[in-house]
Write a protein that holds these residues in place. Structure first.
Motif, PDB file in Angstrom:
ATOM      1  N   ILE A 170       0.672  -1.204  -0.088  1.00 12.32           N
ATOM      2  CA  ILE A 170      -0.012   0.180   0.011  1.00 12.32           C
ATOM      3  C   ILE A 170       0.789   1.331   0.094  1.00 12.32           C
ATOM      4  O   ILE A 170       0.511   2.160  -0.781  1.00 12.32           O
ATOM      5  N   LEU A 171       1.938   1.349   0.766  1.00 15.39           N
ATOM      6  CA  LEU A 171       2.860   2.303   0.815  1.00 15.39           C
ATOM      7  C   LEU A 171       3.626   2.665  -0.699  1.00 15.39           C
ATOM      8  O   LEU A 171       3.663   3.808  -0.899  1.00 15.39           O
ATOM      9  N   ARG A 172       3.794   1.550  -1.135  1.00 15.09           N
ATOM     10  CA  ARG A 172       4.578   1.724  -2.592  1.00 15.09           C
ATOM     11  C   ARG A 172       3.486   2.522  -3.375  1.00 15.09           C
ATOM     12  O   ARG A 172       4.085   3.139  -4.226  1.00 15.09           O
ATOM     13  N   LEU A 173       2.316   1.780  -3.442  1.00  8.35           N
ATOM     14  CA  LEU A 173       1.373   2.583  -4.472  1.00  8.35           C
ATOM     15  C   LEU A 173       1.108   3.883  -3.962  1.00  8.35           C
ATOM     16  O   LEU A 173       0.975   4.747  -4.653  1.00  8.35           O
ATOM     17  N   LYS A 174       1.026   4.478  -2.868  1.00 10.61           N
ATOM     18  CA  LYS A 174       0.691   5.559  -2.498  1.00 10.61           C
ATOM     19  C   LYS A 174       1.842   6.615  -2.689  1.00 10.61           C
ATOM     20  O   LYS A 174       1.736   7.644  -2.901  1.00 10.61           O
ATOM     21  N   SER A 175       3.114   5.979  -2.614  1.00  5.10           N
ATOM     22  CA  SER A 175       4.332   6.989  -2.822  1.00  5.10           C
ATOM     23  C   SER A 175       4.716   6.732  -4.337  1.00  5.10           C
ATOM     24  O   SER A 175       5.964   7.188  -4.481  1.00  5.10           O
ATOM     25  N   ARG A 176       4.168   5.817  -4.951  1.00  8.19           N
ATOM     26  CA  ARG A 176       4.627   5.729  -6.429  1.00  8.19           C
ATOM     27  C   ARG A 176       5.992   4.844  -6.427  1.00  8.19           C
ATOM     28  O   ARG A 176       6.878   5.372  -7.325  1.00  8.19           O
ATOM     29  N   GLY A 177       6.072   3.885  -5.678  1.00  6.22           N
ATOM     30  CA  GLY A 177       7.366   3.188  -5.646  1.00  6.22           C
ATOM     31  C   GLY A 177       8.393   3.643  -4.717  1.00  6.22           C
ATOM     32  O   GLY A 177       9.398   2.809  -4.226  1.00  6.22           O
ATOM     33  N   GLU A 178       8.374   5.133  -4.182  1.00 10.31           N
ATOM     34  CA  GLU A 178       9.303   5.558  -3.093  1.00 10.31           C
ATOM     35  C   GLU A 178       8.812   5.277  -1.655  1.00 10.31           C
ATOM     36  O   GLU A 178       8.150   6.212  -1.210  1.00 10.31           O
ATOM     37  N   VAL A 179       9.151   4.181  -1.138  1.00  7.23           N
ATOM     38  CA  VAL A 179       8.716   3.948   0.090  1.00  7.23           C
ATOM     39  C   VAL A 179       9.829   4.290   1.185  1.00  7.23           C
ATOM     40  O   VAL A 179      10.995   3.891   1.162  1.00  7.23           O
ATOM     41  N   THR A 180       9.547   5.023   2.442  1.00  5.27           N
ATOM     42  CA  THR A 180      10.457   5.295   3.522  1.00  5.27           C
ATOM     43  C   THR A 180      10.190   4.015   4.435  1.00  5.27           C
ATOM     44  O   THR A 180       9.420   4.114   5.269  1.00  5.27           O
ATOM     45  N   TRP A 181      10.983   3.088   4.042  1.00  5.44           N
ATOM     46  CA  TRP A 181      10.888   1.734   5.083  1.00  5.44           C
ATOM     47  C   TRP A 181      12.326   1.382   5.232  1.00  5.44           C
ATOM     48  O   TRP A 181      13.075   1.028   4.607  1.00  5.44           O
ATOM     49  N   LYS A 206      16.379  -2.061   8.159  1.00  6.71           N
ATOM     50  CA  LYS A 206      17.326  -2.453   9.237  1.00  6.71           C
ATOM     51  C   LYS A 206      16.654  -2.513  10.449  1.00  6.71           C
ATOM     52  O   LYS A 206      16.868  -3.029  11.503  1.00  6.71           O
ATOM     53  N   ASP A 207      15.888  -1.324  10.519  1.00 10.11           N
ATOM     54  CA  ASP A 207      15.115  -1.045  11.854  1.00 10.11           C
ATOM     55  C   ASP A 207      13.989  -2.306  11.965  1.00 10.11           C
ATOM     56  O   ASP A 207      13.652  -2.790  13.209  1.00 10.11           O
ATOM     57  N   SER A 208      13.395  -2.463  10.852  1.00  9.00           N
ATOM     58  CA  SER A 208      12.566  -3.872  10.850  1.00  9.00           C
ATOM     59  C   SER A 208      13.218  -5.035  11.336  1.00  9.00           C
ATOM     60  O   SER A 208      12.536  -6.037  12.070  1.00  9.00           O
ATOM     61  N   ALA A 209      14.273  -5.330  11.045  1.00  8.08           N
ATOM     62  CA  ALA A 209      15.162  -6.558  11.230  1.00  8.08           C
ATOM     63  C   ALA A 209      15.417  -6.608  12.669  1.00  8.08           C
ATOM     64  O   ALA A 209      15.436  -7.430  13.535  1.00  8.08           O
ATOM     65  N   ALA A 210      15.714  -5.256  13.256  1.00 10.84           N
ATOM     66  CA  ALA A 210      16.167  -5.351  14.675  1.00 10.84           C
ATOM     67  C   ALA A 210      14.771  -5.549  15.489  1.00 10.84           C
ATOM     68  O   ALA A 210      14.950  -6.139  16.682  1.00 10.84           O
ATOM     69  N   SER A 235      12.589   3.709  19.600  1.00  9.18           N
ATOM     70  CA  SER A 235      13.770   4.183  18.890  1.00  9.18           C
ATOM     71  C   SER A 235      13.927   4.061  17.322  1.00  9.18           C
ATOM     72  O   SER A 235      14.864   4.475  16.765  1.00  9.18           O
ATOM     73  N   ALA A 236      12.837   3.318  16.559  1.00  7.37           N
ATOM     74  CA  ALA A 236      12.913   3.289  15.407  1.00  7.37           C
ATOM     75  C   ALA A 236      12.634   4.793  14.572  1.00  7.37           C
ATOM     76  O   ALA A 236      11.780   5.402  15.275  1.00  7.37           O
ATOM     77  N   ARG A 237      13.251   4.881  13.483  1.00  3.78           N
ATOM     78  CA  ARG A 237      13.147   6.116  12.797  1.00  3.78           C
ATOM     79  C   ARG A 237      11.905   6.205  11.947  1.00  3.78           C
ATOM     80  O   ARG A 237      11.598   7.001  11.086  1.00  3.78           O
ATOM     81  N   THR A 238      11.199   4.919  11.756  1.00  2.00           N
ATOM     82  CA  THR A 238      10.109   4.828  10.838  1.00  2.00           C
ATOM     83  C   THR A 238       8.964   4.260  11.775  1.00  2.00           C
ATOM     84  O   THR A 238       9.164   3.682  12.745  1.00  2.00           O
ATOM     85  N   LEU A 239       7.693   4.347  11.356  1.00  2.00           N
ATOM     86  CA  LEU A 239       6.776   3.676  11.760  1.00  2.00           C
ATOM     87  C   LEU A 239       6.056   2.767  10.965  1.00  2.00           C
ATOM     88  O   LEU A 239       5.540   3.097  10.056  1.00  2.00           O
ATOM     89  N   ASN A 240       5.984   1.335  11.242  1.00  2.00           N
ATOM     90  CA  ASN A 240       5.234   0.458  10.578  1.00  2.00           C
ATOM     91  C   ASN A 240       5.088  -0.839  11.250  1.00  2.00           C
ATOM     92  O   ASN A 240       5.126  -0.805  12.540  1.00  2.00           O
ATOM     93  N   LEU A 241       4.101  -1.730  11.107  1.00  2.00           N
ATOM     94  CA  LEU A 241       3.474  -2.765  11.798  1.00  2.00           C
ATOM     95  C   LEU A 241       4.458  -3.543  12.569  1.00  2.00           C
ATOM     96  O   LEU A 241       4.309  -3.875  13.532  1.00  2.00           O
ATOM     97  N   ILE A 273      -2.589  -0.286  14.500  1.00  2.38           N
ATOM     98  CA  ILE A 273      -2.491   1.209  14.462  1.00  2.38           C
ATOM     99  C   ILE A 273      -0.997   1.604  14.327  1.00  2.38           C
ATOM    100  O   ILE A 273      -0.635   2.881  14.393  1.00  2.38           O
ATOM    101  N   HIS A 274      -0.146   0.802  14.209  1.00  2.00           N
ATOM    102  CA  HIS A 274       1.490   1.402  14.034  1.00  2.00           C
ATOM    103  C   HIS A 274       1.745   1.301  12.533  1.00  2.00           C
ATOM    104  O   HIS A 274       2.541   0.275  12.223  1.00  2.00           O
ATOM    105  N   THR A 275       1.053   2.166  12.043  1.00  2.00           N
ATOM    106  CA  THR A 275       1.232   1.954  10.308  1.00  2.00           C
ATOM    107  C   THR A 275       1.062   3.482   9.808  1.00  2.00           C
ATOM    108  O   THR A 275       0.360   4.422  10.443  1.00  2.00           O
ATOM    109  N   GLN A 276       1.720   3.822   8.606  1.00  2.00           N
ATOM    110  CA  GLN A 276       1.553   5.228   8.107  1.00  2.00           C
ATOM    111  C   GLN A 276       0.734   4.934   6.816  1.00  2.00           C
ATOM    112  O   GLN A 276       0.324   5.705   5.941  1.00  2.00           O
ATOM    113  N   ALA A 277       0.336   3.610   6.652  1.00  7.62           N
ATOM    114  CA  ALA A 277      -0.465   3.004   5.530  1.00  7.62           C
ATOM    115  C   ALA A 277      -1.928   3.674   5.454  1.00  7.62           C
ATOM    116  O   ALA A 277      -2.389   3.684   4.411  1.00  7.62           O
TER     117      ALA A 277
END
Length: 331
Positions: free
Chosen positions: A82-93, A96-100, A174-180, A225-229
């Motif tokens: 959804i984020l890729r579609l909304k940003s036309r392929g440029e996702v701020t994801w 490394k933070d998700s792996a942590a 501590s994560a610099r982005t917000l996702n699920l 609710i941990h999402t920007q989508a």
């Protein structure tokens, strides 16, 4: 300690006392009522649980994660799509933070049996000391859910205001982005400390099974609710329920985001105690001190080390220091 800090501490203490006195009053009303029902068939049966240590504070979400990993990964990938579609392929994801976050989740999963037994056992241990008895039924369960949200609010708020608790809760922010995936980024010690906030509720007659079921359902809700989508949800933003928009504010490091929106599922306690804030602009995610680490161990242990050395403070303090510095620079 400065005079302003003392005054704020006294005000917070008064608000906490008022809340728990409200719990006593609600429990008294419920104990005088004739609410009857099958506790296990209503709550445990619906959730698919028996009366066991697996019903710890995070029991339901742990079963969700370990019993339906594919279900969780589906929503994370859906969010990314959804984020890729909304940003036309440029996702701020930040992968490394998700792996942590997943590294922390796996570590917590290994310790889950012990923490769940501790959580459930603590509340069952104090149950015989309850000085009131609340009958079973739908109304007591709904009341338990609302009051549990209030206790969660205060534990969550203190986790931002008290330096030691913030050193524990810092992991989640501590994560610099917000996702699920950030929903899994929780310090193990939080599971040890958090049940203490619910002990007073058990002492006034709230059933541990009702309480833990309410908390577990709330944790499942909070995953989504941990999402920007998902953008703002119209009238739901005014419904008293938490939304992705409102929770994005909580994860922001902007001045207008700090110490706001502590609610889990319900936002009524933020409204009551003056910490409610709507999303009014772009949000900078993470903590005010910037990127901390991608190393799961450092993410969890680093803030505690800094606190022990006396070099750690709540976000509000850092924000005030930064504002003072900017003011001095501009003359």
């Amino acid at each position: 300690m400065k005079a302003g800090e003392v005054s704020e501490l006294r005000n917070t203490g008064k608000q906490i006392v008022v809340f728990y006195l409200g719990c006593v009053a609600a429990a008294l009303l419920l104990s005088l009522g004739e609410f009857q029902g099958a506790r296990r068939s209503f709550v445990m049966g619906a959730a698919g649980y028996a009366d066991s240590p697996a019903m710890g504070t995070g029991g339901y979400i742990d079963n969700l994660k370990f019993g339906a990993v594919a279900f969780v990964m589906f929503f994370i990938l859906l969010e990314y799509g959804i984020l890729r579609l909304k940003s036309r392929g440029e996702v701020t994801w930040d992968w490394k933070d998700s792996a942590a976050s997943f590294g922390i989740y796996i570590f917590n999963g290994l310790l889950a049996p012990l923490t769940l037994i501790y959580q459930f056992g603590l509340l069952k241990l104090v149950e015989p000391l309850a000085f009131m008895e609340i009958n079973d039924g739908l109304i007591p369960f709904v009341a338990t859910f609302v009051l549990a949200e209030g206790a969660y609010y205060w534990y969550h708020r203190l986790s931002h205001e008290a330096p030691l608790l913030w050193a524990i809760h810092h992991t989640h922010h501590s994560a610099r982005t917000l996702n699920l995936s950030i929903a899994f980024r929780l310090h193990t010690l939080g599971r040890v400390v958090s049940p203490v906030a619910y002990v007073p509720m058990v002492l006034v007659g709230v059933k541990p099974e009702y309480l833990l079921a309410a908390l577990a359902l709330s944790l499942v809700f909070q995953f989504f609710i941990h999402t920007q989508a998902i953008g703002k949800l119209g009238f739901l933003e005014h419904s008293g329920f938490n939304t992705p928009s409102l929770h994005r504010v909580h994860h922001g490091s902007n001045d207008w985001c700090i110490d706001k929106n502590y609610g889990g599922t319900l936002m009524i306690w933020d409204s009551v105690f003056g910490t409610f804030q709507r999303e009014i602009g772009p949000i900078d995610y993470g903590v005010t001190t910037g990127h901390y680490s991608y190393n799961p161990l450092r993410i969890m242990l680093g803030p505690l080390r800094d606190w022990w050395r006396g070099d750690f403070a709540r976000e509000k303090v850092y924000a005030e220091r930064a504002a003072k510095h900017r003011k001095e620079e501009t003359g």
